[in-house]
Design a protein around this motif. Structure first.
Motif, short mmCIF file in Angstrom:
data_model
loop_
_atom_site.label_atom_id
_atom_site.label_comp_id
_atom_site.label_asym_id
_atom_site.label_seq_id
_atom_site.Cartn_x
_atom_site.Cartn_y
_atom_site.Cartn_z
N THR A 1 1.66 3.19 2.21
CA THR A 1 2.56 3.27 3.36
C THR A 1 3.92 2.66 3.04
N HIS B 1 2.90 -5.32 5.95
CA HIS B 1 1.96 -5.36 7.09
C HIS B 1 0.57 -5.85 6.71
N GLU B 2 0.35 -6.24 5.44
CA GLU B 2 -0.98 -6.75 5.06
C GLU B 2 -0.81 -8.24 4.77
N GLU C 1 -6.74 -6.40 6.16
CA GLU C 1 -6.17 -5.34 7.02
C GLU C 1 -6.58 -3.94 6.54
N CYS D 1 0.85 -1.19 0.00
CA CYS D 1 0.00 0.00 0.00
C CYS D 1 0.87 1.23 0.00
ZN LIG Z 1 -1.27 -0.82 4.35
#
Ligand SMILES: [Zn+2]
Ligand SMILES: [Zn+2]
Length: 348
Positions: free
Chosen positions: A39, A59-60, A151, A37
């Motif tokens: 981020t 983190h996903e 997420e 993403c």
């Molecule tokens: Zn993300």
């Protein structure tokens, strides 16, 4: 094993690392899908004050349990379990957590920041995740790639709960990236009357609109967005406006286009060096507006997101427009940075 590791801003390497061994309270997973993403692109370019390098990013996360430490096994985890991992990990003990406000836990730590993340063949799920019930079983019938989108959908769910998106609402979503698309889908699932999608970039807007079919797609570089929303809503304005774009101008327009008793979600944050906007306070006062923020998601939001995906209420499979192997993770970040994709999923 192969990992994608952040060393410094602009210095993210795909390299070899020793396969991690789980401690007693850990669960080791074989990562099957880790979505990217905005981020990740931000971390690549600027780093993050919570990341002490070198750190595996991602983190996903969705994967398969390969080994559970003795305590984790005692808690019911076993090889072969299909799991999704929360990204933001609340402490579960502070005042906010105990009052059910886990998204604003001041002691929050995160996968890919404080702990090695999912852009790797194997990953350790730390006890902090298990303690707050943050390792979720993936429902039958949904793929690892779909589960990795739980997420961001959990974050979107938190945002729409806070903005009270509900039946009969006219909703404007500003920003047509993956988060904007999820907002459109979720608003429909919650019974919104009409959903309008806004973006400055015509190509990106068309790509998103072809997938999520908003009632109208408004290109901000071609039309006056506030004007367009008032025309589309018979002069009322929008009941809910959600900004999924890191632009102060979008937030300012959001307040201007809100209907009486409208709710505005500042879902996306602004650049750190430009956090101040111009706000006509009298609009808030006379129209009885509510402005809310949104900061990530709780373990419960992640569970609910998995249910929404599994039930078909919020389909996500078609939003995954690109799937790349781990050694092409840097290409994945490039695709995200250029806005060419909706969701890019790395499959290690
Ligand atoms: Zn993300
Ligand atoms: Zn807490």
């Amino acid at each position: 094993m192969k990992v994608v590791r952040f060393h410094a801003p602009g210095d993210v390497r795909i390299e070899e690392a020793p396969e991690p061994a789980p401690g007693p309270g850990d669960v080791k997973i074989r990562v099957r899908a880790c979505s990217t993403c905005g981020t990740d692109v931000k971390i690549l370019n600027f780093g993050h004050h919570h990341i002490v390098p070198p750190r595996v990013m991602g983190h996903e996360i969705a994967g398969e349990v390969v080994e559970a430490g003795v305590d984790a096994a005692g808690a019911g985890w076993a090889p072969g379990d299909r799991v999704q991992v929360i990204a933001a990990i609340p402490c579960g003990r502070c005042q906010e957590c105990r009052r059910g406000r886990m998204t604003v836990c001041p002691n929050q730590v995160s996968m890919g920041y404080h702990f090695d993340g999912g852009f790797a063949e194997y990953m350790i799920v730390p006890p902090n995740v298990l303690q707050v019930d943050g390792l979720n079983r993936i429902p039958d019938g949904i793929s690892y790639a779909e589960a990795s989108v739980a997420e961001p959908l959990a974050c979107v769910l938190n945002g729409q709960n806070l903005a009270r998106v509900g039946a009969g609402d006219d909703v404007v979503v500003m920003g047509s990236g993956p988060i904007g698309c999820l907002h459109v889908r979720l608003a429909r699932a919650r019974g919104a009357a009409r959903v309008f999608l806004v973006d400055l970039n015509r190509e990106r807007l068309d790509l998103a609109a072809d997938l999520v079919h908003p009632d109208a797609a408004i290109c901000g570089s071609e039309t006056d967005v506030v004007d367009a929303v008032f025309k589309l809503t018979e002069g009322r304005g929008a009941d809910v406006v959600i900004t999924a774009a890191a632009a102060g101008a979008a937030q300012e327009q959001a307040v201007q286009m809100a209907a009486r008793q409208g709710r505005i979600s500042f879902f996306g944050g602004l650049p750190k060096d430009k956090p101040v906007i111009a706000l006509d306070s009298n609009l808030v006062h006379y129209r009885e507006l509510t402005i809310v923020g949104a900061n990530g998601s709780s373990p419960a939001h992640n569970k609910e997101a998995l249910r929404l995906i599994a039930s078909g209420a919020v389909p996500v499979a078609d939003l995954i427009t690109h799937r790349l192997p781990l050694d092409r993770a840097l290409d994945a970040f490039g695709i995200v940075a250029r806005g060419e994709a909706i969701k890019v999923t790395v499959e290690p």
